[in-house]
Design an enzyme around this catalytic site. Structure first.
Site, PDB file in Angstrom:
ATOM      1  N   SER A 159      47.572  39.325  36.816  1.00  8.75           N
ATOM      2  CA  SER A 159      46.555  39.322  37.717  1.00  8.75           C
ATOM      3  C   SER A 159      46.214  37.727  37.560  1.00  8.75           C
ATOM      4  O   SER A 159      46.300  37.233  36.443  1.00  8.75           O
ATOM      5  CB  SER A 159      45.426  40.213  37.645  1.00  8.75           C
ATOM      6  N   TYR A 172      39.177  45.153  32.916  1.00 12.00           N
ATOM      7  CA  TYR A 172      40.171  44.512  33.479  1.00 12.00           C
ATOM      8  C   TYR A 172      40.646  43.064  33.065  1.00 12.00           C
ATOM      9  O   TYR A 172      41.645  42.884  32.693  1.00 12.00           O
ATOM     10  CB  TYR A 172      39.936  44.732  34.937  1.00 12.00           C
TER      11      TYR A 172
END
Length: 277
Positions: A159, A172
């Site tokens: 990401s 995350y």
């Protein structure tokens, strides 16, 4: 990029989180290139639907469960596909699980948003299990096969948050940064055996989860959903739009193709210029 149809004929690709979103797009694209896809997902109905569409093998597991590796091996071993690939039914070494994909796409993950001091410990631990420990275990179990045949592809769906940080996403961001590091180590250890490892690092992708986040923020702020994307979610990005899952899948397929064989140990941002800042 070229069509790459047939380039992966005879290869087996294991894709996690393949029941929807990016994972499903990757499964479809790799199947279109000729691979047999092991469709791994938390939800049985989703895994079975995608596998039926692609002629793949569905596997239903929770990647945070300690026994998920054995569950993957056993479900594939009981499938019709195992009749074509005897490796999956062969005994593993004592206290070890071996699996036999030629390609692994580590895609599964989930998000939780909270300030650090309020972040639930059990959620933090589960995010790291699913998004770091599970990819490590999958690659660890598949590397002997990849090395022996002199060919393997590991593609980690990271990401922009593996390259940059945002507040309230401690687990995350931690997990994606760890995945980036793991990918580099796999690349270094696998290079002399024909095994590559790369991260694909998108910004926000148009998935049901993201669409729900947009709708919720639009209602909360009293603004149009398009303004949520441009002014809030993608404020740091130069290109103000969501990425389509198929765009991510196309990059994954390229990395698994003959044309992508020299790309390893790097992170490829698909972030619309977010990481240029």
């Amino acid at each position: 990029m070229t069509s790459m149809n047939g380039d992966l004929a005879g290869r087996t690709a294991l894709v996690t989180g393949a029941g929807s979103g990016i994972g499903r797009a990757c499964a479809r694209r790799l199947a279109a290139a000729g691979a047999h896809v092991v469709v791994v997902d938390l939800h049985a109905e989703s895994a079975e639907k995608v596998a039926a569409e692609l002629g793949g093998t569905p596997v239903t597991v929770d990647l945070s469960d300690p026994g998920f590796m054995a569950a993957i091996r056993d479900q594939v071993a009981r499938s019709p596909y195992a009749q074509e690939s005897a490796d999956w039914t062969a005994p593993s070494p004592p206290d070890e699980v071996r699996i036999f994909p030629d390609i692994i796409v580590n895609n599964a993950g989930f998000q939780h948003v909270a300030p650090i001091e309020e972040f639930p410990l059990e959620v933090f631990a589960r995010i790291l299990k699913v998004m770091v420990e599970a990819p490590f275990q999958l690659v660890r179990a598949a590397l002997p096969h990849m090395k022996e045949q002199g060919w393997g592809r590991v593609v980690n769906i990271s990401s922009v948050h593996g390259l940059r940080a945002s507040p309230y996403k401690s687990a995350y961001v931690t997990a994606k940064h760890a995945l980036e590091g793991l990918s580099k180590v796999i690349a270094l250890e696998g290079a002399s055996f024909g095994v590559t490892s790369t991260c694909v690092s998108p910004a926000y992708v148009r998935t049901p989860l993201v669409e729900a986040q947009i709708a919720a923020q639009a209602e909360s702020h009293g603004i149009d959903p398009a303004e949520v994307v441009e002014q809030i979610m993608l404020q740091p990005a130069a290109i103000k739009r969501l990425i389509e899952p198929e765009e991510v899948a196309e990059m994954v397929a390229y990395l698994c193709s003959p044309q992508g064989s020299f790309i390893t140990g790097v992170s490829i941002p698909l972030d619309g210029g977010w990481s240029a800042r």
